[in-house]
Design an enzyme around this catalytic site. Structure first.
Site, PDB file in Angstrom:
ATOM      1  N   THR A  25       0.777  -1.179   0.125  1.00 30.59           N
ATOM      2  CA  THR A  25      -0.028  -0.159   0.027  1.00 30.59           C
ATOM      3  C   THR A  25       0.871   1.145   0.023  1.00 30.59           C
ATOM      4  O   THR A  25       1.767   1.127   0.623  1.00 30.59           O
ATOM      5  CB  THR A  25      -0.740   0.067   1.344  1.00 30.59           C
ATOM      6  OG1 THR A  25      -1.661  -1.006   1.355  1.00 30.59           O
ATOM      7  CG2 THR A  25      -1.908   1.355   1.311  1.00 30.59           C
ATOM      8  N   GLY A  39     -10.164  -4.072   1.496  1.00 33.61           N
ATOM      9  CA  GLY A  39      -9.963  -3.700   2.852  1.00 33.61           C
ATOM     10  C   GLY A  39     -10.189  -2.121   2.966  1.00 33.61           C
ATOM     11  O   GLY A  39     -11.152  -1.752   2.472  1.00 33.61           O
ATOM     12  N   ASP A  40      -9.480  -1.464   3.922  1.00 35.80           N
ATOM     13  CA  ASP A  40      -9.591  -0.243   4.314  1.00 35.80           C
ATOM     14  C   ASP A  40      -9.419   0.979   3.288  1.00 35.80           C
ATOM     15  O   ASP A  40      -9.769   2.028   3.002  1.00 35.80           O
ATOM     16  CB  ASP A  40      -8.944   0.241   5.615  1.00 35.80           C
ATOM     17  CG  ASP A  40      -7.434   0.152   5.458  1.00 35.80           C
ATOM     18  OD1 ASP A  40      -7.095  -0.942   4.821  1.00 35.80           O
ATOM     19  OD2 ASP A  40      -6.797   1.069   5.753  1.00 35.80           O
ATOM     20  N   THR A  47      -2.458   2.514   6.843  1.00 35.12           N
ATOM     21  CA  THR A  47      -1.634   1.109   6.268  1.00 35.12           C
ATOM     22  C   THR A  47      -2.001   0.049   7.350  1.00 35.12           C
ATOM     23  O   THR A  47      -2.226   0.384   8.533  1.00 35.12           O
ATOM     24  CB  THR A  47      -0.516   1.334   5.783  1.00 35.12           C
ATOM     25  OG1 THR A  47      -0.193   0.404   5.095  1.00 35.12           O
ATOM     26  CG2 THR A  47       0.475   1.767   6.901  1.00 35.12           C
ATOM     27  N   GLY A  75      -6.259  -3.799   7.136  1.00 34.74           N
ATOM     28  CA  GLY A  75      -7.408  -3.211   6.774  1.00 34.74           C
ATOM     29  C   GLY A  75      -8.735  -3.292   7.429  1.00 34.74           C
ATOM     30  O   GLY A  75      -9.378  -2.457   7.964  1.00 34.74           O
TER      31      GLY A  75
HETATM   32  C1  SD4 Z   1      -5.528  -3.596   2.928  1.00 35.34           C
HETATM   33  N1  SD4 Z   1      -4.572  -1.732   4.379  1.00 35.34           N
HETATM   34  O1  SD4 Z   1      -5.730  -3.822   2.079  1.00 35.34           O
HETATM   35  C2  SD4 Z   1      -4.305  -2.608   3.239  1.00 35.34           C
HETATM   36  C3  SD4 Z   1      -3.010  -3.301   3.302  1.00 35.34           C
HETATM   37  C4  SD4 Z   1      -1.718  -2.499   3.635  1.00 35.34           C
HETATM   38  O2  SD4 Z   1       0.552  -2.155   3.506  1.00 35.34           O
HETATM   39  O3  SD4 Z   1      -1.781  -1.218   4.066  1.00 35.34           O
HETATM   40  N2  SD4 Z   1      -0.633  -3.010   3.407  1.00 35.34           N
HETATM   41  O4  SD4 Z   1      -6.002  -3.993   4.107  1.00 35.34           O
END
Ligand code: SD4
Length: 341
Positions: free
Chosen positions: A201, A231-232, A252, A255
């Site tokens: 991310t 995710g978030d 990050t 999520g």
């Molecule tokens: C998620 N927040 O899809 C993201 C993953 C992430 O570094 O931040 N990875 O949940």
């Protein structure tokens, strides 16, 4: 005669005068005189360079946060964008969102075979009456907007990690930035040949010379996630939130645990009630830890925030999260403080 050249000169003078007046007023109010850009993880250093090219030329924060994260989406050596780890069916699905200084926002999720989800998110914001498009609909919209359909082909490193993952096919929540894959399983990020840790991310926040804030967030989500998992990162209020009167935040990490506390929006609310960016991020991390109890040891979540004055701060559950900062006189990676030491 008021020709085009003169118009451009006059406009340029107008813009500089507006910035000079704006800077003076902002200095009186204790606001940052220089633009600021911050972004998550080590890949943020490169991304910030592209954002800075926009900000230092008196461009909009919105353009800066789009251009900046496009660098990471482009880079096949990183796991954001089409070079990223796939879901457990072997397909890369991408999520992204963007928000400007006037509460305009756009998002895409579960988007396949499009190189720049962040730009599609921006088009959703600017060209549709909606905030979010997902899956096939998002892809159709992207194609109608002239984006090209890329092959669904895994990068070499993604092929390698997918092959390794298939040996056990053991789905569990991703552990982000836990620094030993052998010990902690295939969901910890891979170490790149450069020695850096690979994250999936990038979130970016910018304050421009006009004093406006914008933010962006783009991801392939958790590697080997269930097909259809979102995710978030593309969810306004969870992965990203911007309120130009107060500040902005991006998240990050895992999520699911950012969504359950409406993370980025809650950090901005904490800043509204007077907390510094770091204190606001810390408050939300403590909330996540309280909710997760024992399980907090197994997950990473980090928040990164900027306030209207250009002050920045961050906090994570575990050590290992860092963010990249760029201003007129600084360009560096900052190690965030964490709940567990
Ligand atoms: C998620 N927040 O899809 C993201 C993953 C992430 O570094 O931040 N990875 O949940």
């Amino acid at each position: 005669m008021y020709n085009r050249r003169k118009f451009i000169q006059t406009s340029a003078l107008g813009i500089s005068a507006a910035i000079a007046t704006g800077n003076k007023a902002r200095a009186q109010e204790g606001l940052s005189k220089s633009p600021v850009v911050i972004s998550t993880w080590d890949a943020g250093l490169e991304a910030n360079k592209a954002a800075w090219a926009v900000l230092s030329a008196n461009g909009r924060a919105l353009d800066a946060v789009e251009r900046g994260v496009m660098v990471t989406e482009d880079s096949l050596s990183c796991c954001v964008g089409l070079g990223a780890n796939p879901d457990r069916d072997g397909l890369v699905t991408l999520d992204a969102c963007i928000m400007d200084e006037a509460f305009n926002c756009g998002a895409v999720a579960f988007l396949e075979r499009i190189k720049h989800p962040i730009s599609v998110a921006r088009r959703v914001m600017e060209k549709t009456p909606h905030v979010m498009l997902v899956g096939e609909g998002a892809q159709q919209f992207a194609l109608a907007e002239g984006f090209s359909l890329e092959p669904q082909q895994l990068s070499e490193s993604a092929q390698r990690s997918y092959r390794e993952w298939l040996q056990k096919s053991n789905y569990r929540s991703p552990r982000i930035n836990v620094e030993n894959q052998k010990e902690h399983g295939p969901f910890a990020p891979a170490k790149l040949s450069s020695g850096e840790w690979n994250h999936d991310t990038i979130g970016m926040l910018a304050l421009d010379a006009f004093g406006n804030l914008s933010g962006s967030c783009t991801t392939s989500g958790a590697g080997f996630k269930m097909r259809g998992r979102i995710g978030d990162s593309p969810i306004i209020g969870a992965g990203l939130y911007v309120d130009n009167e107060v500040g902005a935040c991006v998240a990050t990490g895992q999520g699911e645990d950012v969504i359950r506390v409406a993370g980025s929006s809650a950090v901005v609310e904490a800043m509204r009630s007077g907390k510094s960016p770091e204190a606001a991020c810390r408050q939300l991390i403590e909330r996540v830890v309280r909710i997760k109890k024992e399980k907090a040891k197994d997950i990473q979540v980090a928040f990164l925030a900027i306030d209207k004055k250009g002050a920045v701060g961050s906090f994570s559950i575990h050590p290992g999260f860092s963010y990249a900062l760029r201003t007129a006189d600084q360009e560096k990676l900052v190690v965030a403080k964490s709940y567990f030491k």
